[in-house]
Design a protein around this motif. Sequence first.
Motif, mmCIF file in Angstrom:
data_model
loop_
_atom_site.group_PDB
_atom_site.id
_atom_site.type_symbol
_atom_site.label_atom_id
_atom_site.label_comp_id
_atom_site.label_asym_id
_atom_site.label_seq_id
_atom_site.Cartn_x
_atom_site.Cartn_y
_atom_site.Cartn_z
ATOM 1 N N GLY A 376 0.800 -1.217 0.000
ATOM 2 C CA GLY A 376 0.000 0.000 0.000
ATOM 3 C C GLY A 376 0.831 1.263 0.000
ATOM 4 N N LEU A 377 2.148 1.121 0.016
ATOM 5 C CA LEU A 377 3.035 2.287 0.007
ATOM 6 C C LEU A 377 4.058 2.130 -1.123
ATOM 7 C CD1 LEU A 377 3.169 4.867 1.679
ATOM 8 C CD2 LEU A 377 4.950 3.824 3.075
ATOM 9 N N GLU A 378 3.534 1.850 -2.327
ATOM 10 C CA GLU A 378 4.402 1.663 -3.477
ATOM 11 C C GLU A 378 4.903 3.024 -3.964
ATOM 12 O OE1 GLU A 378 1.387 0.253 -3.202
ATOM 13 O OE2 GLU A 378 2.107 -1.758 -2.716
ATOM 14 N N ALA A 379 6.206 3.127 -4.138
ATOM 15 C CA ALA A 379 6.821 4.386 -4.559
ATOM 16 C C ALA A 379 6.735 4.546 -6.072
ATOM 17 C CB ALA A 379 8.276 4.440 -4.115
ATOM 18 N N HIS A 380 6.641 5.802 -6.513
ATOM 19 C CA HIS A 380 6.629 6.130 -7.937
ATOM 20 C C HIS A 380 7.945 6.822 -8.295
ATOM 21 C CE1 HIS A 380 2.313 5.272 -8.105
ATOM 22 N NE2 HIS A 380 2.194 5.977 -6.999
ATOM 23 N N PRO A 381 8.920 6.123 -8.901
ATOM 24 C CA PRO A 381 10.169 6.798 -9.310
ATOM 25 C C PRO A 381 9.861 7.890 -10.324
ATOM 26 C CG PRO A 381 10.422 4.413 -9.359
ATOM 27 C CD PRO A 381 8.965 4.683 -9.190
ATOM 28 N N VAL A 382 10.554 9.021 -10.197
ATOM 29 C CA VAL A 382 10.287 10.141 -11.092
ATOM 30 C C VAL A 382 11.525 10.700 -11.776
ATOM 31 C CG1 VAL A 382 8.172 10.840 -9.917
ATOM 32 C CG2 VAL A 382 10.363 11.782 -9.166
ATOM 33 N N GLU A 398 11.204 19.007 -3.129
ATOM 34 C CA GLU A 398 12.124 19.416 -4.183
ATOM 35 C C GLU A 398 11.849 18.639 -5.463
ATOM 36 O OE1 GLU A 398 16.067 18.927 -2.716
ATOM 37 O OE2 GLU A 398 15.658 19.993 -0.853
ATOM 38 N N LEU A 399 12.011 19.331 -6.582
ATOM 39 C CA LEU A 399 11.758 18.706 -7.882
ATOM 40 C C LEU A 399 12.729 17.582 -8.193
ATOM 41 C CD1 LEU A 399 11.056 21.985 -9.830
ATOM 42 C CD2 LEU A 399 9.393 20.204 -9.353
ATOM 43 N N SER A 400 13.911 17.625 -7.594
ATOM 44 C CA SER A 400 14.918 16.601 -7.858
ATOM 45 C C SER A 400 14.730 15.357 -6.994
ATOM 46 C CB SER A 400 16.319 17.170 -7.623
ATOM 47 O OG SER A 400 16.453 17.623 -6.274
ATOM 48 N N PHE A 401 13.756 15.356 -6.076
ATOM 49 C CA PHE A 401 13.533 14.164 -5.253
ATOM 50 C C PHE A 401 13.204 12.993 -6.170
ATOM 51 C CE2 PHE A 401 11.281 11.493 -2.129
ATOM 52 C CZ PHE A 401 12.204 11.529 -1.092
ATOM 53 N N PRO A 402 13.860 11.836 -5.986
ATOM 54 C CA PRO A 402 13.804 10.790 -7.021
ATOM 55 C C PRO A 402 12.515 9.984 -7.097
ATOM 56 C CG PRO A 402 15.181 10.107 -5.179
ATOM 57 C CD PRO A 402 14.840 11.539 -4.930
ATOM 58 N N PHE A 403 11.623 10.070 -6.109
ATOM 59 C CA PHE A 403 10.394 9.291 -6.160
ATOM 60 C C PHE A 403 9.339 9.979 -5.296
ATOM 61 C CE2 PHE A 403 12.708 7.816 -2.473
ATOM 62 C CZ PHE A 403 11.748 7.678 -1.490
ATOM 63 N N HIS A 404 8.095 9.512 -5.414
ATOM 64 C CA HIS A 404 7.041 10.048 -4.557
ATOM 65 C C HIS A 404 6.110 8.936 -4.121
ATOM 66 C CE1 HIS A 404 8.158 14.200 -4.460
ATOM 67 N NE2 HIS A 404 8.451 14.110 -5.747
ATOM 68 N N LEU A 405 5.394 9.202 -3.033
ATOM 69 C CA LEU A 405 4.561 8.209 -2.384
ATOM 70 C C LEU A 405 3.109 8.347 -2.822
ATOM 71 C CD1 LEU A 405 6.126 8.571 1.181
ATOM 72 C CD2 LEU A 405 6.773 7.001 -0.660
ATOM 73 N N PRO A 406 2.293 7.324 -2.581
ATOM 74 C CA PRO A 406 0.889 7.396 -2.982
ATOM 75 C C PRO A 406 0.196 8.602 -2.349
ATOM 76 C CG PRO A 406 1.459 5.148 -2.373
ATOM 77 C CD PRO A 406 2.632 6.007 -2.004
ATOM 78 N N LEU A 407 -0.663 9.235 -3.122
ATOM 79 C CA LEU A 407 -1.392 10.403 -2.659
ATOM 80 C C LEU A 407 -2.311 10.028 -1.497
ATOM 81 C CD1 LEU A 407 -1.921 13.386 -3.310
ATOM 82 C CD2 LEU A 407 -3.733 12.632 -4.865
ATOM 83 N N GLY A 408 -2.241 10.810 -0.430
ATOM 84 C CA GLY A 408 -3.126 10.576 0.705
ATOM 85 C C GLY A 408 -2.732 9.421 1.593
ATOM 86 N N ALA A 409 -1.482 8.942 1.519
ATOM 87 C CA ALA A 409 -1.039 7.853 2.388
ATOM 88 C C ALA A 409 -1.179 8.274 3.857
ATOM 89 C CB ALA A 409 0.404 7.478 2.079
#
Length: 553
Positions: A376-382, A398-409
Motif C-alpha cells: 500500500g506504500l508503493e513508490a513512484h520513481p520520477v 524538491e523537484l529533484s527528489f527521485p520518487f514520490h509516495l501514494p497520494l493521501g497515504a
Amino acid sequence: MDLVRHCLSTSVVVVLAVVGVAPALAAQYGVEGPAVYYVSHTISSEAAEDGEVSNIGYYRADLHASRRGSAQLELAPLWTRQVDASGVTRYLLDLQPGTDDEVLDVLTDGFAAPLTKDGEPGPLRAIDQNAWSVLTKASPNEAGALLATYQAPGLRPVPLPASVAVGDRISGWQRIEPYGALKTTLRVIEVTDTAVLMGMTLDGAGAGAHGEGRLVVQRVDGMPIELRMEVNLPGSKGQPATRHRVHLADMRHDLMLQMADEVESYVSYVEQINQQLARPPFSAPSPASSAYTHHPAPLGALEDYMVGAEVLPALAPHMGSLWIPAETGSGRWLALGARMPASTPAGARRSEHEPMLMSRLHTVELLDAQAAPIIGLEAHPVTPTLFLSERYSAAQNELSFPFHLPLGASRALLGQVEAVRMSVDAEVYAFDTSETLEAGALATRNPDATLLRPSAHRVTLVQGRQTWKQKTGLYTVVVPLDSDGKEMPSEQLSVAPLKPAQPNRLAELPLAWENSTLPIRTEIATPRPIARLQVRHYRWTSIPVQWTFPMYP
C-alpha cells in the motif's frame, strides 16, 4: 558516459507521467510503454497586478483506445507545486487524510479526457464521479479550480499520418482549460526513424486565441518527446487575457533542459562562450600564469570529478533518510541524504570539481522493520538519473527528489517506514590507457573522440554522447605536452552541446531533443605551442547496485 554533463548542469526539473497504450489503437495511435515527462505550466495576465501563476508537477497518464479509433487519456497528479500570483507556494503534499478527503478522493483517480479520431481532446472530467459530486456540492469553486490546476496541457498524443515528410503540414489540437480545444497547424521540420520534429502555430482559433510552439513526437504513438509552446488567450466573462507557457519532455531521453526553456538563457550562454573564446588565453596566449587554472590528475589516477568502484561499498554507512516538518501545511516530508567517502588525502590540493556519482534509477521500495516492502506504500520513481555529490540531500518538496509516495497515504502507514531501498546502475571509472600523439594527429583510440587544432596553442576535444543503454565505454581527457614531453599549464572550457541557432522567439529556440545527439566540446589553451598531446582514456562501467537509506529516529 556523459561525464562532463555535471559541470554543465544546474537543476534539472523532472515530471513523471506513465503512459500505457492499449493494443486496440488504430492507425492514429501506436503502441508504446511507460514514459517520464517534465511538465511546467506558467500563466501570466495582461493585468500586471495579477502577477504570474506557475504549476509544476508529476502526473500519471494512461491512454486507452477504443476499436472505433477514438481514445481516452487519463491523468492523475502524483506531486505538484503551485506558486500563486502573490508568491505563496502550495504543494499537493499539503493535502492530509481526514481533513482533505473530498479533494483527495477526486485526485487519487484523477481525470479523463476523450480524444476523437482526428485527435481533438475533449473536456476533462473526474474519473470518480461520486467523489466529484460530493466535492462540487461542498465547494464548487474548488472543484472547478482542480480541473484547471491539474490539466497537464500539452500532454496529449498527436495523430500522425502513415507517411510523413519534411515540409508537410498536419492539423492538430491543443486544449487549455477552461478555454477549450484550440486548432493548430503543425509544420514538419525533421523526420527520423522514431520521431517527428514540428513547428506549431495557432492563429485565430476561438476568436482571438493565438500562439506558437515547437514539439517532437514519437512516430509509434504520437506522444510528445518534448513540447514547448506559448499560447495567448483573449479575456472573457470579466477575466483578463492570459498567456500560457508550457514545457514538457520525455525523460527517457535524459534531455538536458537547461538551455531549452528561455531564449534569453540560450543567447546569454552562447554569447558568454563566444566572449571567452575571443579573449586570452583562448584567442592568444596570456602572459599571466593565473590564466591557466587547470591541473590534471597524475597519470593513471582518476580525475577529481570521477568516482571509482571502490567508493560504492564505502557509501553504505553514509546513507540515511528521515522525516522533516513540512514548510507548508501540517504534514511532514521524507528526506534522503548521503555523503561521499573522502578520497583526497588530508592536506592535499583541493580539487577543482567535487566527485559526482551518476546513477540510473530503476526501482524504489519502502521497507518496514523486517526489511519487507510495505504493502500500500508503493513508490513512484520520477527521476531517471541521480547525481550524488560529496554531500547529497533531497526532500519531497524538491523537484529533484527521485520518487514520490501514494497520494493521501496515512500517517500510520508512513510510520512503518524503516528504510528506503533503491535499485540503480551506478557509473564508475577506472584508468584504461594513455597514448601520446604528435601535434598534427587528430584520431585517438577512442572512436567517440576527435581532436581539432584551431591554433598552435589550442586544441579542441570533441567527444560523442553515449547512452545508458551501453554498459561500458571510454571517456577521454587530453593533457598538452611541451617539446620536452612535460605537462603544460592549461585552461579548459567545457561547452554545452547546443544546436547552432539565433532565436528571437521561443518557437525558434531548439528543443533539448535537438541537442541530445550533439557531441560535447572541450576547448584547451596553453601559454606556449603544443608539441604533443597525452591522451588519457578512462573506462566507465555501469554496475547494478542496491542502496539502502535507513530511517533515522
